[in-house]
Structures are given as structure tokens and as C-alpha cells.
Enzyme design. Structure first.
Site, PDB file in Angstrom:
ATOM      1  N   VAL A  12      10.872  44.056 -35.754  1.00 25.97           N
ATOM      2  CA  VAL A  12      10.639  43.026 -34.754  1.00 25.97           C
ATOM      3  C   VAL A  12      11.425  43.349 -33.495  1.00 25.97           C
ATOM      4  O   VAL A  12      12.383  44.117 -33.515  1.00 25.97           O
ATOM      5  CB  VAL A  12      11.037  41.633 -35.299  1.00 25.97           C
ATOM      6  CG1 VAL A  12      10.041  41.166 -36.347  1.00 25.97           C
ATOM      7  CG2 VAL A  12      12.442  41.638 -35.866  1.00 25.97           C
ATOM      8  N   CYS A  13      10.991  42.759 -32.393  1.00 27.91           N
ATOM      9  CA  CYS A  13      11.674  42.979 -31.135  1.00 27.91           C
ATOM     10  C   CYS A  13      13.096  42.448 -31.230  1.00 27.91           C
ATOM     11  O   CYS A  13      13.321  41.468 -31.909  1.00 27.91           O
ATOM     12  CB  CYS A  13      10.919  42.285 -30.010  1.00 27.91           C
ATOM     13  SG  CYS A  13       9.392  43.156 -29.644  1.00 27.91           S
ATOM     14  N   PRO A  14      14.061  43.075 -30.587  1.00 31.13           N
ATOM     15  CA  PRO A  14      13.900  44.170 -29.628  1.00 31.13           C
ATOM     16  C   PRO A  14      14.045  45.555 -30.245  1.00 31.13           C
ATOM     17  O   PRO A  14      14.248  46.523 -29.527  1.00 31.13           O
ATOM     18  CB  PRO A  14      15.073  43.920 -28.693  1.00 31.13           C
ATOM     19  CG  PRO A  14      16.166  43.455 -29.607  1.00 31.13           C
ATOM     20  CD  PRO A  14      15.470  42.679 -30.714  1.00 31.13           C
ATOM     21  N   PHE A  15      13.949  45.669 -31.594  1.00 32.73           N
ATOM     22  CA  PHE A  15      14.240  46.956 -32.217  1.00 32.73           C
ATOM     23  C   PHE A  15      13.343  48.105 -31.756  1.00 32.73           C
ATOM     24  O   PHE A  15      13.854  49.203 -31.519  1.00 32.73           O
ATOM     25  CB  PHE A  15      14.276  46.828 -33.738  1.00 32.73           C
ATOM     26  CG  PHE A  15      15.494  46.093 -34.213  1.00 32.73           C
ATOM     27  CD1 PHE A  15      16.754  46.658 -34.072  1.00 32.73           C
ATOM     28  CD2 PHE A  15      15.402  44.819 -34.738  1.00 32.73           C
ATOM     29  CE1 PHE A  15      17.904  45.975 -34.471  1.00 32.73           C
ATOM     30  CE2 PHE A  15      16.539  44.121 -35.134  1.00 32.73           C
ATOM     31  CZ  PHE A  15      17.792  44.704 -35.004  1.00 32.73           C
ATOM     32  N   CYS A  39       5.069  44.942 -32.970  1.00 31.82           N
ATOM     33  CA  CYS A  39       5.686  43.738 -32.435  1.00 31.82           C
ATOM     34  C   CYS A  39       4.998  43.398 -31.110  1.00 31.82           C
ATOM     35  O   CYS A  39       5.009  44.191 -30.171  1.00 31.82           O
ATOM     36  CB  CYS A  39       7.179  43.963 -32.195  1.00 31.82           C
ATOM     37  SG  CYS A  39       7.918  42.654 -31.218  1.00 31.82           S
TER      38      CYS A  39
END
Lengths: 75, 352
Positions: A12-15, A39
Site C-alpha cells: 500500500v502507499c506510500p511503499f 495501489c
């Protein structure tokens, strides 16, 4: 001029953005990095990151439902 | 009349999904990249809403009734909430709309958020939460403390946010962003495909937030947009079967889920997405802490951060500051720091 693929599906963000930022540092100038992601917010964040860092986007498309791929060149 | 909540919720969920409106992201960006673009969008919603709210109050449509400021519970709760939304991967509305996109991690976060909100508001933790919220100071709003008209603050906020927005719009022009190839045209393209700008999205959310006040008021629920209370009400309805728990807010949050699902489905962005073990555990812990934090603080990023701020409540603005600090702490720990685990990607060199 090598090509690299970064699989971030399931992250998921911000990954996806953080991982892409890390990955591109390890590449040589002219290398291309393909980031596959699912995402939704990254459809906004990744092109903006590329533009703000001056990395040309050579490919950006949907792969399927909630699946995207973007390729940027290190410049 | 309760159905107006559902309609407004659908519009809100749809807009948030299409606009990628993420308050967690707005706070997190401050600590990761230093970007204030999404925070500016968030402030636009507050500023526009403040004009509407005080106009409605002046017209007698609604009557703002500020409560004493529970400073300690607000500071503690907001910090916990800000920390938790990084773990959960979204704030309260963010979690609702991501759940509508099919993210199973957000389903977990949502269930634990609603459960712990109910536990904190009416269950086992209600006594300590109420005790902490009983510690108050006299003042309740910024204009009340300063002894000035709220319109002075409205004017200051609108001017400040306007300048910030102008700065971002000017800076944006030299950047050309890559965009996805168009597959549709006309209204379908506009609704389900075209990229919605951050500020455009904010300017759609703001009137919805204003409209929420009179619509909710008409049903006897005397406040604006809110997520934590309604989530707790759903749990109370489900476990106790109390139909009184179903209020305008419950329809609103169900609408957000539905609206986001419609938007995601229509744009090919819905897919049931399973998280890995680390993300699952973080979603559960994050959701639970969100429920406790929001109950302590008296609201989430929406109820406090976006709505109480528009009425210039001390609770809203203090909460906003401590949520951002909490987000920063969790960002340092879990995103940019050493606790970033288990997500290292595989890099495959492709021969040309």
C-alpha cells in the site's frame, strides 16, 4: 542500459513510491526501471515523482483491474 | 430523511476514490517529501466549509454550540490517531473508501476501528475515556478565546489558503505528468477515467461538507460530517439490535463505502487485494488504535480535522496539529526508518 523490474503488488502507499525511490538510486544513468503496482494512489504519486525528479516516463498503462505498470528512465 | 445521508455519502465516497483524496497521505507527505500539495487541498475544504458553516449559523439554519475543550484527551487521542492511520494505511474515510476498492487490509482496519470506537465510547473503555474527556478548560473556540468575530478568522483562513493554493498552481505549470492512455470519452471519461486534480477534488468535497450540516441537522443529528460516532453506532446496532443507533451518520458512512465501490468498479480499479502478514497485523493494530484515539480526541481527521476546524474549535485545530505529529512519529518508525520490514522487492534484471 539495463532494464529492471520492481514488483510492488500488494504494497500500500506510500511503499511503492518509497521503494521506487530507493531502487532508482542503485541504477546507472540511462537504465530503465519498471514499477508494477496495485495501489490506486500511486497512479497519482508515481508520475508526479518521476516528473519532479526529471525522470522521463517511457511507458505507463493499466495491466488489468487495479493493476498498473510504469517505466521510468534514470536521467 | 436519513436517506439524504446515504446520498451524500455516495457522492463523498465517489469523489474521494476518484480524486485519490487521502488525508493520511497529506500528513505523511509533510514528513517524507515535504510536499504541502495535499495538505493545501485539505485546507481548501476547511476554508470553504468555514464560510458555509458560519453563513448557515448566521442564517439560523444551524446553531453552533461549542463544548468545553477537553485538552488532555484531545492531545493524547489525536497523537494516537495520527500514529495509527500510518499503520492502518488510511484515516477513517480513507479506510472506508479503500475498503470499497477491495483492499482486504482496509476491511480489517475498518472492523477494528469500528469495534474499538464502540468499546471506547460505550463499552469497557468508556469510563477512562469519559474521565479524560472530563478534563477541560473554559474556552472552546479560537474566536471565543480571542473575543473576536468568527468572520475575522474565516477571512484570514480563506486568504492564507488562497495564497498557498496559488503558490502550488504556479509551481505546477512547468511539470508535465505522464498520464494513462484514454479508453473512453465524454461523461464516462470525465467520471471514471480522467485524473481529478487535488484542488478540484477539494472543491467538490467542500460543498458536500457544508451540505452535510443542514441535512444531518434536519434528522436531529446536530453536527456535520463525522465517521467515528457512526462507526461505533453500527457496532452498537449490530450487537444490541438497538434501532435508535441508526442515525444519519450511519447512512453517511455506508454511503461512502458504496460510493467508493461504484467509482472503483466503474473505473476498473476494484479488485479484492489480499495484504501480506505484516500489513494485516499493522492494519488490525492501526484500526484498533484509531478507534481509541478518535474517541479520546472526540473525532477523526474528518470530525475534528476537517469539520471542527471549520468552526474554529480549539479541539479541531489542536487535534490537527497533534495528528500530524503522530503521523510523523509513525512515518519515521515504519516508513523511512529501521522498522520498515518485509517489503523489500525483488529486482530482476531483464536482458535486452
Amino acid at each position: 542500459m539495463a532494464q529492471y523490474v520492481l514488483e510492488t503488488d500488494g504494497q500500500v502507499c506510500p511503499f511503492p513510491l518509497v521503494e521506487a525511490g530507493d531502487a532508482i538510486l542503485k541504477l546507472d544513468l540511462g537504465d530503465e526501471l519498471t514499477i508494477n503496482f496495485d495501489c490506486t494512489q500511486a497512479t497519482d504519486a508515481l508520475p508526479r515523482w518521476a516528473a519532479e525528479n526529471g525522470y522521463p516516463v517511457t511507458h505507463f498503462d493499466r495491466v488489468g483491474d487495479a493493476h498498473w505498470t510504469i517505466t521510468v528512465q534514470k536521467a | 430523511m436519513l436517506l439524504t445521508g446515504l446520498g451524500l455519502g455516495v457522492a463523498l465516497g465517489f469523489t474521494m476514490q476518484r480524486g485519490r483524496f487521502c488525508v493520511t497521505g497529506a500528513f505523511r507527505d509533510l514528513w517524507i517529501t515535504g510536499s504541502t500539495r495535499w495538505l493545501t487541498a485539505f485546507l481548501i475544504v476547511i476554508a470553504v466549509q468555514s464560510v458555509g458553516v458560519f453563513a448557515l449559523d448566521a442564517a439560523g439554519v444551524i446553531t453552533l454550540d461549542p463544548q468545553p475543550f477537553a485538552w488532555l484527551a484531545t492531545i493524547l487521542g489525536a497523537f494516537i490517531f495520527g500514529f495509527a492511520i500510518v499503520l492502518a494505511g488510511g484515516c477513517a474515510t480513507g479506510t472506508y473508501y479503500r475498503a470499497g476498492e477491495g483492499l482486504v487490509g482496509s476491511w480489517f482496519a475498518l472492523i477494528f476501528y469500528a469495534l474499538f470506537a464502540a468499546i471506547s465510547k460505550t463499552g469497557a473503555l468508556s469510563a477512562p475515556v469519559a474521565a479524560l474527556r472530563g478534563i477541560t478548560v473554559e474556552g472552546s473556540t479560537i474566536h471565543g478565546v480571542l473575543g473576536i468575530s468568527p468572520w475575522v478568522l474565516v477571512a484570514l483562513l480563506v486568504t492564507g489558503v488562497g495564497l498557498l493554493a496559488r503558490y502550488h498552481l504556479r509551481r505546477r505549470s512547468p511539470l508535465t505528468l505522464a498520464s494513462l492512455p484514454a479508453r473512453t470519452s465524454g461523461i464516462r471519461h470525465l467520471l471514471f477515467e480522467k485524473k481529478w486534480g487535488a484542488f478540484t477534488t477539494a472543491l467538490i468535497i467542500a460543498p458536500l461538507a457544508i451540505l452535510a450540516w443542514p441535512l444531518s441537522w434536519a434528522t436531529g443529528r446536530e453536527s456535520g460530517l463525522g465517521v467515528t460516532g457512526p462507526s461505533s453506532n453500527i457496532v452498537n446496532y449490530l450487537v444490541r439490535g438497538d434501532p435508535q443507533a441508526i442515525d444519519w451518520g450511519v447512512y453517511l458512512v455506508i454511503g461512502i463505502l458504496l460510493g467508493s465501490f461504484i467509482a472503483a468498479r466503474g473505473s476498473g480499479e476494484f479488485r479484492v487485494r489480499l495484504p501480506d502478514a505484516t500489513t494485516t497485523i499493522r492494519s488490525i493494530i492501526g484500526g484498533a488504535l484509531m478507534g481509541v484515539g478518535a474517541s479520546l480526541a472526540g473525532g477523526c481527521t474528518i470530525g475534528n480535522g476537517m469539520v471542527d476546524t471549520a468552526t474554529f474549535g480549539l479541539q479541531g485545530w489542536v487535534s490537527l496539529v497533534f495528528m500530524i505529529i503522530g503521523t510523523g512519529a509513525a512515518t519515521r518508525l515504519f516508513i523511512t526508518g529501521s522498522a520498515r520490514v518485509g517489503v523489500s522487492p525483488v529486482r530482476i534484471p531483464v536482458p535486452r
